[in-house]
Design a protein around this motif. Structure first.
Motif, PDB file in Angstrom:
ATOM      1  N   LEU A 714       0.843  -1.185   0.000  1.00 57.43           N
ATOM      2  CA  LEU A 714       0.000   0.000   0.000  1.00 57.43           C
ATOM      3  C   LEU A 714       0.883   1.243   0.000  1.00 57.43           C
ATOM      4  CD1 LEU A 714      -3.083   0.480   0.106  1.00 57.43           C
ATOM      5  CD2 LEU A 714      -2.859   0.855   2.564  1.00 57.43           C
ATOM      6  N   ASP A 715       0.981   1.900  -1.147  1.00 57.56           N
ATOM      7  CA  ASP A 715       1.813   3.098  -1.248  1.00 57.56           C
ATOM      8  C   ASP A 715       1.230   4.026  -2.318  1.00 57.56           C
ATOM      9  OD1 ASP A 715       2.486   1.958  -3.674  1.00 57.56           O
ATOM     10  OD2 ASP A 715       4.533   1.427  -3.100  1.00 57.56           O
ATOM     11  N   PRO A 716       1.752   5.239  -2.433  1.00 61.42           N
ATOM     12  CA  PRO A 716       1.201   6.180  -3.416  1.00 61.42           C
ATOM     13  C   PRO A 716       1.225   5.660  -4.853  1.00 61.42           C
ATOM     14  CG  PRO A 716       2.622   7.332  -1.852  1.00 61.42           C
ATOM     15  CD  PRO A 716       2.779   5.867  -1.575  1.00 61.42           C
ATOM     16  N   ALA A 717       2.234   4.869  -5.206  1.00 55.08           N
ATOM     17  CA  ALA A 717       2.315   4.351  -6.576  1.00 55.08           C
ATOM     18  C   ALA A 717       1.137   3.433  -6.880  1.00 55.08           C
ATOM     19  CB  ALA A 717       3.637   3.603  -6.772  1.00 55.08           C
ATOM     20  N   LEU A 718       0.766   2.583  -5.916  1.00 56.09           N
ATOM     21  CA  LEU A 718      -0.382   1.709  -6.117  1.00 56.09           C
ATOM     22  C   LEU A 718      -1.658   2.531  -6.222  1.00 56.09           C
ATOM     23  CD1 LEU A 718      -1.658  -1.134  -6.267  1.00 56.09           C
ATOM     24  CD2 LEU A 718      -1.915  -1.041  -3.774  1.00 56.09           C
ATOM     25  N   ALA A 719      -1.803   3.535  -5.342  1.00 56.55           N
ATOM     26  CA  ALA A 719      -2.987   4.388  -5.398  1.00 56.55           C
ATOM     27  C   ALA A 719      -3.123   5.040  -6.772  1.00 56.55           C
ATOM     28  CB  ALA A 719      -2.912   5.451  -4.299  1.00 56.55           C
ATOM     29  N   ALA A 720      -2.003   5.540  -7.310  1.00 56.52           N
ATOM     30  CA  ALA A 720      -2.025   6.182  -8.631  1.00 56.52           C
ATOM     31  C   ALA A 720      -2.415   5.192  -9.721  1.00 56.52           C
ATOM     32  CB  ALA A 720      -0.661   6.802  -8.928  1.00 56.52           C
ATOM     33  N   ALA A 721      -1.890   3.954  -9.635  1.00 55.89           N
ATOM     34  CA  ALA A 721      -2.226   2.931 -10.627  1.00 55.89           C
ATOM     35  C   ALA A 721      -3.712   2.599 -10.600  1.00 55.89           C
ATOM     36  CB  ALA A 721      -1.395   1.679 -10.389  1.00 55.89           C
ATOM     37  N   LEU A 722      -4.320   2.679  -9.406  1.00 48.34           N
ATOM     38  CA  LEU A 722      -5.759   2.404  -9.264  1.00 48.34           C
ATOM     39  C   LEU A 722      -6.604   3.634  -9.582  1.00 48.34           C
ATOM     40  CD1 LEU A 722      -5.672   0.355  -5.925  1.00 48.34           C
ATOM     41  CD2 LEU A 722      -5.850  -0.547  -8.246  1.00 48.34           C
ATOM     42  N   GLY A 723      -5.955   4.752  -9.890  1.00 43.58           N
ATOM     43  CA  GLY A 723      -6.685   5.968 -10.211  1.00 43.58           C
ATOM     44  C   GLY A 723      -7.214   6.684  -8.989  1.00 43.58           C
ATOM     45  N   LYS A 724      -6.552   6.516  -7.854  1.00 42.39           N
ATOM     46  CA  LYS A 724      -7.005   7.108  -6.589  1.00 42.39           C
ATOM     47  C   LYS A 724      -5.850   7.859  -5.923  1.00 42.39           C
ATOM     48  CE  LYS A 724     -11.066   5.040  -6.896  1.00 42.39           C
ATOM     49  NZ  LYS A 724     -12.312   5.805  -7.099  1.00 42.39           N
ATOM     50  N   THR A 725      -6.196   8.635  -4.876  1.00 34.07           N
ATOM     51  CA  THR A 725      -5.167   9.240  -4.041  1.00 34.07           C
ATOM     52  C   THR A 725      -4.825   8.276  -2.917  1.00 34.07           C
ATOM     53  OG1 THR A 725      -6.756  10.278  -2.545  1.00 34.07           O
ATOM     54  CG2 THR A 725      -6.128  11.523  -4.528  1.00 34.07           C
ATOM     55  N   SER A 726      -3.711   8.532  -2.232  1.00 34.65           N
ATOM     56  CA  SER A 726      -3.318   7.674  -1.107  1.00 34.65           C
ATOM     57  C   SER A 726      -4.389   7.668  -0.030  1.00 34.65           C
ATOM     58  CB  SER A 726      -1.990   8.161  -0.523  1.00 34.65           C
ATOM     59  OG  SER A 726      -0.945   8.006  -1.448  1.00 34.65           O
ATOM     60  N   GLU A 727      -4.969   8.839   0.229  1.00 34.95           N
ATOM     61  CA  GLU A 727      -5.992   8.923   1.278  1.00 34.95           C
ATOM     62  C   GLU A 727      -7.230   8.122   0.899  1.00 34.95           C
ATOM     63  OE1 GLU A 727      -8.523  12.317   3.771  1.00 34.95           O
ATOM     64  OE2 GLU A 727      -7.161  12.911   2.155  1.00 34.95           O
ATOM     65  N   GLU A 728      -7.627   8.200  -0.376  1.00 38.29           N
ATOM     66  CA  GLU A 728      -8.821   7.470  -0.830  1.00 38.29           C
ATOM     67  C   GLU A 728      -8.621   5.961  -0.700  1.00 38.29           C
ATOM     68  OE1 GLU A 728     -10.792  10.320  -4.279  1.00 38.29           O
ATOM     69  OE2 GLU A 728      -9.003   9.144  -4.760  1.00 38.29           O
ATOM     70  N   VAL A 729      -7.392   5.490  -0.885  1.00 40.30           N
ATOM     71  CA  VAL A 729      -7.121   4.056  -0.805  1.00 40.30           C
ATOM     72  C   VAL A 729      -6.985   3.587   0.641  1.00 40.30           C
ATOM     73  CG1 VAL A 729      -5.376   2.303  -1.341  1.00 40.30           C
ATOM     74  CG2 VAL A 729      -6.091   3.898  -3.116  1.00 40.30           C
ATOM     75  N   GLU A 730      -6.374   4.390   1.483  1.00 37.03           N
ATOM     76  CA  GLU A 730      -6.117   3.968   2.868  1.00 37.03           C
ATOM     77  C   GLU A 730      -7.352   4.049   3.752  1.00 37.03           C
ATOM     78  OE1 GLU A 730      -2.885   6.382   4.127  1.00 37.03           O
ATOM     79  OE2 GLU A 730      -1.447   5.503   2.697  1.00 37.03           O
ATOM     80  N   LYS A 731      -8.196   5.040   3.533  1.00 39.65           N
ATOM     81  CA  LYS A 731      -9.331   5.289   4.430  1.00 39.65           C
ATOM     82  C   LYS A 731     -10.315   4.128   4.522  1.00 39.65           C
ATOM     83  CE  LYS A 731     -12.643   8.943   5.585  1.00 39.65           C
ATOM     84  NZ  LYS A 731     -13.214  10.246   5.162  1.00 39.65           N
ATOM     85  N   PRO A 732     -10.721   3.465   3.403  1.00 37.78           N
ATOM     86  CA  PRO A 732     -11.736   2.401   3.501  1.00 37.78           C
ATOM     87  C   PRO A 732     -11.205   1.069   4.038  1.00 37.78           C
ATOM     88  CG  PRO A 732     -11.593   3.306   1.255  1.00 37.78           C
ATOM     89  CD  PRO A 732     -10.379   3.742   1.993  1.00 37.78           C
ATOM     90  N   LYS A 733      -9.902   0.953   4.269  1.00 38.16           N
ATOM     91  CA  LYS A 733      -9.354  -0.334   4.736  1.00 38.16           C
ATOM     92  C   LYS A 733     -10.047  -0.748   6.034  1.00 38.16           C
ATOM     93  CE  LYS A 733      -5.340  -0.819   6.925  1.00 38.16           C
ATOM     94  NZ  LYS A 733      -5.622  -1.719   8.075  1.00 38.16           N
ATOM     95  N   PRO A 734     -10.617  -1.976   6.042  1.00 37.54           N
ATOM     96  CA  PRO A 734     -11.270  -2.449   7.270  1.00 37.54           C
ATOM     97  C   PRO A 734     -10.299  -2.386   8.447  1.00 37.54           C
ATOM     98  CG  PRO A 734     -11.769  -3.911   5.447  1.00 37.54           C
ATOM     99  CD  PRO A 734     -10.712  -2.957   4.956  1.00 37.54           C
ATOM    100  N   SER A 735     -10.809  -1.950   9.580  1.00 34.83           N
ATOM    101  CA  SER A 735      -9.956  -1.831  10.764  1.00 34.83           C
ATOM    102  C   SER A 735      -9.700  -3.215  11.354  1.00 34.83           C
ATOM    103  CB  SER A 735     -10.625  -0.929  11.796  1.00 34.83           C
ATOM    104  OG  SER A 735     -11.908  -1.445  12.135  1.00 34.83           O
ATOM    105  N   GLY A 736      -8.956  -3.264  12.399  1.00 33.46           N
ATOM    106  CA  GLY A 736      -8.666  -4.544  13.047  1.00 33.46           C
ATOM    107  C   GLY A 736      -7.332  -5.079  12.614  1.00 33.46           C
TER     108      GLY A 736
END
Length: 804
Positions: A714-736
């Motif tokens: 999980l890093d900015p490069a992956l977020a960019a490849a998915l067409g998202k920002t880092s925040e958009e990718v990290e925020k929905p990650k299930p907690s726990g």
């Protein structure tokens, strides 16, 4: 200049002027212009009859001598590598002369004798260097005379990845690279840009099968497919008018339920002696072994994978870019625990590692970094030496060697290369890829056939990646071992197998077996053949029952293909034992070739007009008929070896009608091609700017981020490849307890399934590796991750579809 030259003449004049100025050689020497040295070949007509997976091809070449001198026209041209040339005749006026097959030297002497005595003669012979190059000499064509040459051959059609059968009419014969220090002279080919080829091509095909013809596709414009019956088992198709003769004509033929084993029994020739190959019935078996799904879905976690990449000058541009992208996919798809290496070659070779290394994150990254830097800058196409280097390396215990060869396949020592692969076939499997028009089908098919692998051809707008990944799937499947073929025939009938033993079987891929049937049986009699083999330690077998009643109306197609198969096997044996024995194998080849009427390396077709015409007066003028050149001119270095170092675009639109270029033009070409190598259009206007690099394909961008283990981080490069920002990718990650790399890997898999299903064959293996990694993590919250990932990416991919 005293007169105005037309556009084509300007190009030709300038090319020759500047090549002379440079003191270099070009393989299109002897270029012919309409005003100075007309070529007598006027048109080529090709008719193809396809029956199931066999094609009979009839080419008619029409010559006319409009000069005031008698001519000898020489035409060097390509044919499919496994073509069996079986008929050659000439028609002059109302007189038809049918050629005979004779020992090659005898045929050449007869041809020369005929010319020296003023008689018309025709000679057709296979190149000593490669079985897919033929030369035809039309000698003593008097002024004003016309001649029509008929050439017929039969060939098997290869099965493609998408189950289509591929027929290829080679139009392009690129110059073949001759390794330094090698013996013999390369085939002298006169090559010109397709727009300057002075003859036309017409092409039509008739397709028939026991199963319906579902479609026919081509890399060239076709007229609509015409069905000849309501069952749609017969159809015709033609090449659209106005076809530019600038590429191989490729047909892909699709049948419904094509993968059914079949047997065709063909009656012998009535005039031939019983007990001989041509006098007895011959059976052609088409086998499609079916493997258990459990075995097919498993992927080996071991193996030594050696990728051999052509970096000769002719690979530059899109070919090289596609090769780099393909190597990225290959390296990401390899299993942990295997070994690999990448060797690139031109007129020398380079390896990334001195010997194959274990696949890991570190070695993968090191290899990919060097792959990104690769350019088509290694000169010629010397494939023999890097293959020798590979075979000199000791095999790694419990790591079966798999060699992948990528080349545009233009070499003169084809037979030596194939012979080397055959000698080492017990230690590896060889998968080969012919890139672009003009690739030698004899080389590409021969490497795979003798190396127990699979051949693929990548032409026109074909994507390299799906074809290569299919071959990697084959390589990762367990090798089929202990293959045997058992025959069960009625009493009084015996069998002689004419094909070499089957050494490789792959799911969905056809194996052809030819056999001679001797003896008598009732018309209602049946035979049975059983293929036995071991796969993943489990014994298996496939049976095929067939009628011994000969099929109707097959001509002698099966006999000729069987003869060709046996001839090629004997030729290989002769090369292996060259210099040993009494030449008995060569004698067998000549006898079989003469008996069957099928050409070989040791024979030629010779036809002489023995009529009572007057002897031709005056000297005979030789004219080389040009073949089309695929978008580029190949240069020759200061040595006589083909270097292929500086192919350049040859576009008439880029040139002005003037007498030459400036010093600035020369400097520009020297900058582009290096000292001493300037484009063949030197001195003509070429002010096209270098195109900007297009943005990277989103799929390759995502794939490039995958780790060797199969996971993503999980890093900015992956977020960019998915067409998202880092925040958009990290925020929905299930907690726990959900780990970041588990979340990242699930997101990548959802994106692949949600947006790139049309390219699944390209990423399927690396996705399987990712799923395997996830399973080893025993990660909690996978279901929640899939649901959250679908919401984030706007997809609806079920968990089970992901393989979780």
């Amino acid at each position: 200049m005293n007169r105005v030259l037309n556009e084509n003449e300007v190009v030709l004049e300038n090319v020759n002027l500047h090549l002379c100025h440079l003191g270099t050689k070009m393989n299109c020497c002897g270029l012919l212009t309409a005003q100075k040295e007309p070529v007598p070949l006027k048109s080529v007509e090709v008719e193809v009859e396809v029956r199931d997976h066999v094609a009979t091809v009839v080419s008619t070449l029409n010559y006319e001598n409009k000069e005031d001198k008698p001519l000898e026209a020489v035409f060097v041209f390509p044919l499919p590598g496994d073509a069996a040339v079986c008929h050659f005749s000439a028609k002059i006026g109302q007189t038809e002369i049918v050629a005979e097959v004779k020992e090659k030297q005898e045929a050449r002497e007869e041809y020369d004798d005929a010319l020296s005595s003023g008689r018309q003669a025709f000679l057709l012979e296979e190149s000593d260097q490669s079985p897919d190059i033929f030369s035809m000499s039309v000698g003593s064509l008097p002024p004003g005379e016309s001649a029509s040459i008929r050439l017929e051959y039969v060939t098997e059609l290869a099965v493609q990845a998408d189950e289509g059968l591929r027929f290829c009419l080679p139009a392009v014969l690129n110059p073949r690279y001759q390794p330094r220090g090698s013996e013999g002279n390369p085939v002298q080919v006169t090559s010109v840009p397709a727009s300057l080829v002075p003859y036309s091509l017409s092409f039509s095909a008739r397709v028939s099968s026991a199963r319906p013809v579902s479609k026919v596709e081509s890399n060239c414009p076709l007229d609509p497919l015409q069905y000849l019956n309501t069952e749609q088992t017969q159809a015709t198709v033609k090449l659209s008018a106005g076809h530019k003769f600038d590429r191989d004509v490729e047909l892909l033929i699709y049948y419904k339920d094509a993968h059914q084993p079949t047997a065709v029994v063909e009656a012998g020739q009535a005039s031939a002696k019983p007990g001989t190959l041509m006098g007895d019935p011959v059976v052609m078996l088409s086998l499609y072994p079916e493997f258990a799904q459990a075995v097919m879905s498993s992927v080996a976690s071991c193996g030594e994978f050696v990728f051999l990449l052509d970096r000769s000058g002719s690979m530059q541009g899109e070919r090289m870019k596609s090769a780099r992208d393909t190597l990225l996919l290959l390296l990401k798809s390899l299993p942990m625990g295997c070994y690999f290496n990448i060797i690139s070659f031109g007129d020398s070779y380079e390896h990334i590692f001195p010997k194959s290394v274990e696949y890991s994150q570190q070695t993968m990254e090191e290899a990919l970094k060097k792959v990104e830097e690769m350019e088509a800058d290694l000169g010629g196409t010397e494939i023999l030496e890097p293959l020798k280097h590979i075979y000199s390396q000791r095999c790694i215990s419990n790591q079966p060697r798999q060699v992948f060869v990528f080349t545009d396949g233009e070499v003169t020592n084809t037979k030596k290369v194939i012979n080397l692969v055959k000698k080492n076939s017990g230690s590896h499997r060889c998968f080969s890829f012919g890139i672009g028009e003009g690739a030698s089908s004899a080389l590409i098919s021969g490497l795979a056939k003798e190396g127990g692998g699979h051949a693929q051809f990548i032409t026109g707008t074909d994507r390299m990646q799906p074809k290569v990944m299919q071959s990697l799937r084959f390589a990762l499947q367990p090798a089929v071992e202990d293959i045997s073929v058992k025959w069960d025939l009625p009493r009084g009938v015996s069998v002689t197998v004419l094909s070499p033993p089957i050494t490789a079987l792959f799911q969905g891929q056809r194996s052809l077996v030819y056999a001679q049937l001797t003896g008598q049986s009732s018309k209602a009699a049946e035979g049975c053949v059983t293929v036995k083999y071991s796969l993943a330690g489990q014994p298996s077998k496939n049976k095929l029952n067939f009628s011994l009643k000969p099929a109707e109306d097959t001509g002698l197609t099966v006999h000729r293909l069987a003869a060709q198969t046996l001839i090629r096997s004997l030729e290989m044996e002769e090369r292996e034992h060259s210099g040993e024995g009494d030449g008995g194998v060569k004698k067998k080849v000549v006898e079989l070739s003469v008996q069957s009427g099928v050409s070989s390396a040791f024979t030629a077709f010779i036809a002489v007009n023995k009529g009572d015409g007057e002897a031709i007066q005056g000297p005979l003028v030789r004219r080389n008929v040009p073949t089309p050149m695929q978008f580029q001119c190949m240069m020759l270095c200061e040595s006589d070896d083909f270097c292929n170092a500086a192919p350049c675009s040859f576009d008439l639109d880029d040139y002005e009608e003037d007498e030459g270029g400036s010093e600035d033009d020369e400097d520009d070409y020297e900058n582009r091609f290096g000292p001493g190598l300037r484009g063949c259009a030197l001195g003509m206007r070429n002010d096209v700017a270098k195109p900007k690099q297009p943005p990277r394909d989103p799929l390759l961008q995502l794939v490039s981020l995958q780790k060797a283990s199969g996971c993503w981080v999980l890093d900015p490069a992956l977020a960019a490849a998915l067409g998202k920002t880092s925040e958009e990718v990290e925020k929905p990650k299930p907690s726990g307890q959900v780990k970041q790399d588990v979340w990242a890997t699930i997101l990548a898999l959802i994106w692949l399934h949600g947006f790139k299903m049309d390219a699944q064959e390209e990423w399927d293996l690396l996705a399987m590796k990712a799923v395997s990694w996830l399973r080893t993590q025993n990660a909690p919250g996978v279901t929640e991750c899939v649901e959250a990932g679908n919401t984030l990416l706007g997809c609806k991919v079920p968990k089970n579809v992901l393989g979780l």
